[in-house]
Every structure is written in structure tokens, then in C-alpha cells.
Design a protein around this motif. Structure first.
Motif, PDB file in Angstrom:
ATOM      1  N   ASP A 151       1.436   4.264  -3.521  1.00 46.60           N
ATOM      2  CA  ASP A 151       1.124   5.694  -3.480  1.00 46.60           C
ATOM      3  C   ASP A 151       1.968   6.376  -2.394  1.00 46.60           C
ATOM      4  N   ASP A 167      -4.796   4.558   7.532  1.00 48.88           N
ATOM      5  CA  ASP A 167      -4.641   3.156   7.112  1.00 48.88           C
ATOM      6  C   ASP A 167      -5.223   2.171   8.124  1.00 48.88           C
ATOM      7  N   ASP A 201       3.307   9.249  -2.296  1.00 48.08           N
ATOM      8  CA  ASP A 201       2.961  10.637  -2.020  1.00 48.08           C
ATOM      9  C   ASP A 201       1.906  10.746  -0.922  1.00 48.08           C
ATOM     10  N   THR A 202       0.952   9.828  -0.930  1.00 45.35           N
ATOM     11  CA  THR A 202      -0.082   9.827   0.107  1.00 45.35           C
ATOM     12  C   THR A 202       0.525   9.550   1.473  1.00 45.35           C
ATOM     13  N   TRP A 203       1.648   8.842   1.481  1.00 44.00           N
ATOM     14  CA  TRP A 203       2.314   8.464   2.728  1.00 44.00           C
ATOM     15  C   TRP A 203       3.429   9.433   3.106  1.00 44.00           C
ATOM     16  N   ARG A 245       0.835  -1.212   0.000  1.00 48.11           N
ATOM     17  CA  ARG A 245       0.000   0.000   0.000  1.00 48.11           C
ATOM     18  C   ARG A 245       0.866   1.257   0.000  1.00 48.11           C
ATOM     19  N   ALA A 264      -0.899   9.281   7.560  1.00 50.32           N
ATOM     20  CA  ALA A 264      -1.288   8.207   6.641  1.00 50.32           C
ATOM     21  C   ALA A 264      -1.535   6.902   7.385  1.00 50.32           C
TER      22      ALA A 264
END
Length: 350
Positions: free
Chosen positions: A48, A62, A50-52, A44, A58
Motif C-alpha cells: 500500500d 507502523d 499510497d498509505t506510505w 507492508r 506512516a
């Protein structure tokens, strides 16, 4: 005059350390694990990154992807252990460079200049006011570090006495804290969060059970401050407690100043003095809007917040480069002298 520095990850980045979460993910997602839950967790992140970018935020989001608290804690602690190991490696690189006398001398000079001039280049009025107060009252410095590393500690302790640097999130190989500020920031999930989960991922819970003294020391340092300078951190939601405490301090004290070093503003170049004031005013209004204060409080605090534009401090990486260049030149000179002596020796034998 009591001056308190709040130091964040931007300081370590300014030292040249590859210490963002993005930097750590590159190695972490490629490590092998016997746990399918951890492998899915890494997948995961890798899908992505950038999301993390902000791991703590994040990771909270999650939480909905786990069947139970145990699986969540397994993944959280797996990354935490990797991050500790990774940052130890980055820290060691800087410490190795600081072992050169030429490097340490250059770094000490940059650190000293940064400490004594952090309030310059906003306006002449402000520089004169604070400089005059320091001249009359002297300056006592405190440092609250939001970093796990001890690079700041090593440098500052070599040039001045600031007491113990307060590591509010703990230190590497000891008790690094990784998580959100409070329970209200967690999403709705299908499983119960026990005290184990709270202790592992809620900073306020961990600090209350593990080290109340460092929290009290940080609270006291802020409360007694005449000036607070925030460098290398955004005071985001994962540090909401400290953001609220600073806002409370700012609103309820007189003759105090808050300096916020904003990376975008610090990097602005070739500005006239009035342009610097324009950028500062616009940024200040955005910050005060985010503080969600009453209008009367906004008007009171506006003149007490300062965002230096076109000026940065703690440019440690540049100082390290200068020191290493001196080391290289001195080594080249020694090599030339050795070759010259060797040639003379051969000539005398002839």
C-alpha cells in the motif's frame, strides 16, 4: 527588510529530481535483506504505497507492528540509509547538469527572478507596498531548508550572499533527520521508547542533542523576519514545531507578511484578477481554519497571509531544459563546422 524563505521538497521536485518517498520506495522494496523484520517492513510498504506517501507519518503508525524498539529502529535506519543513497544519486544528476555553463546561467536567471518577484501577482496593492519597502530599506535574505539535498544552496550561493542555508533536518551524508515532531504524535504501543528511539525518530530530541545551534539560528531568522515565504512544503504534523512558531510570529508581529505557495493554486491558469483573489480567499480560509486560531486572531492574520494563484517560482527544471537545449545546439554547430573543415581538407587534397 528581513525576508526568510522556507524551502521544502517541492523545490527539488521543481528541479526535476525524483525525490518523493514514492520514488524511493520503488527501488527500496526490491532490495534484498538478511533480516526477516526488514523484509516484512518492505512488504507492508509495497502492499500500500499510497498509505506510505508521507513516510514519517506512516512510520509512526507502523510502530504498532513491531515487537520491540530494536526491530523498529532496524527498519527505520535501513530505509534512512537507502534514502540517503538514493537522494545522493538524484542530487548528483542535477549537479552534473549544472556543470554546463549554459545550464547554470539559465538556472541562475530563474533563481534570481524568483527571489526578487515572489510577492508579485497577488495584487497591485501588495506588490507596491512590498516593492516600496524593499526600495527604501533594502532586502536581507535568510533561507531555512527542510531538504537534505544542497541543490538550493549551490544555486543561490552563485548569485547572492545569503549566508549559510540552515538545514533544519540535516544534510545528506551528514546528519539527515527523519521522524515526527514530538512524542505526543506517536501511537500507543506495547514497548517502551528509550532515549535511543526518541533520538532516532523525534526531530526535536535529535536536534536538541546534536545541533542546538541550527535550531536557534532558524528560530532567530523567523523571529526577525518581516516577510516569510514558504515554498514546496505543507508544514505538516511532522514539522509542527515550525508551524507553531510561524503562527506565533504571524499573530504577534505588525507589518509582516506570510506567503504560502500552494501547488494547486500556483498551477491555476487563465484566471482573471478577481478569480485569483477568489481562489486565494478560499484557500486562505481553509488554512486559517486549520491553524485553529481564535476569531480575533483570524481576522488579524487574514490580511497578512498571501497565496499566489496562477504563478509559480523556482521553475528550475524548465531552466535546465533551456540550458541543455543550448548545449545541444552548440554541439551540433561544432559538429557541422568540423564536418565542413574535413570536407574542405579532402577537397584540397584532390
Amino acid at each position: 527588510m528581513n525576508i526568510t524563505f522556507l524551502i521544502g521538497n517541492g523545490f527539488d521536485i521543481n528541479c526535476g529530481m525524483k525525490c518523493t518517498y514514492r520514488n524511493a520506495y520503488k527501488g527500496y522494496i526490491n532490495t534484498q535483506s538478511n533480516s526477516s523484520v526488514i523484509e516484512q517492513f518492505k512488504k507492508r510498504i509495497g502492499e500500500d504505497i499510497d498509505t506510505w506517501a508521507d513516510f514519517e507519518v506512516a512510520m509512526a503508525a507502523d510502530m504498532v507492528n513491531y515487537k520491540n524498539e530494536g526491530d523498529f529502529l532496524v527498519c527505520l535506519r535501513d530505509f534512512k540509509k537507502y534514502l540517503n543513497q538514493y537522494l545522493c544519486g538524484e542530487e548528483k544528476k542535477i549537479f552534473n547538469q549544472l556543470n554546463y555553463m549554459q545550464v547554470m546561467n539559465a538556472v541562475q536567471q530563474e533563481m534570481r527572478n524568483s527571489i526578487v518577484s515572489f510577492y508579485d501577482n497577488v495584487s497591485h496593492n501588495l506588490t507596491a507596498e512590498i516593492g516600496g519597502r524593499i526600495f527604501k530599506e533594502g532586502a536581507h535574505y535568510e533561507v531555512i531548508s527542510f531538504n537534505y539535498t544542497s541543490v538550493f544552496d549551490k544555486i543561490i550561493s552563485s548569485i547572492m550572499d545569503v549566508g549559510n542555508v540552515i538545514h533544519i533536518h540535516g544534510k545528506l551524508n551528514d546528519d539527515p533527520v527523519l521522524g515526527m515532531d514530538n512524542l505526543k504524535q506517536l501511537p500507543e504501543i506495547s514497548y517502551r521508547i528509550s532515549n535511543k528511539g526518541k533520538r532516532a525518530f523525534i526531530k526535536s530530541v535529535f536536534n536538541r542533542e546534536f545541533d542546538r545551534a541550527r535550531v536557534k539560528a532558524a528560530e532567530d531568522a523567523i523571529a526577525l523576519s518581516d516577510i516569510i515565504c514558504v515554498f514546496g512544503m505543507s508544514l505538516g504534523i511532522s514539522d509542527q514545531t515550525w508551524k507553531n512558531l510561524i503562527i506565533q510570529w504571524l499573530c504577534n508581529t505588525q507589518n509582516t507578511h506570510l506567503f504560502l505557495y500552494n501547488y494547486k493554486c500556483s498551477c491555476l491558469n487563465n484566471l482573471t484578477a478577481d478569480e485569483r483573489l477568489d481562489y486565494e480567499e478560499d484557500t486562505k480560509r481553509d488554512i486559517l481554519k486549520a491553524f485553529e486560531l481564535e476569531l480575533s486572531k483570524i481576522e488579524y492574520c487574514e490580511s497578512k497571509i498571501h497565496i499566489p494563484c496562477g504563478k509559480n517560482i523556482f521553475n528550475i527544471e524548465n531552466a535546465i531544459s533551456q540550458g541543455l537545449n543550448k548545449v545541444q545546439k552548440e554541439q551540433e554547430l561544432l559538429n557541422e563546422l568540423a564536418l565542413s573543415k574535413s570536407a574542405q581538407s579532402v577537397g584540397s587534397l584532390g
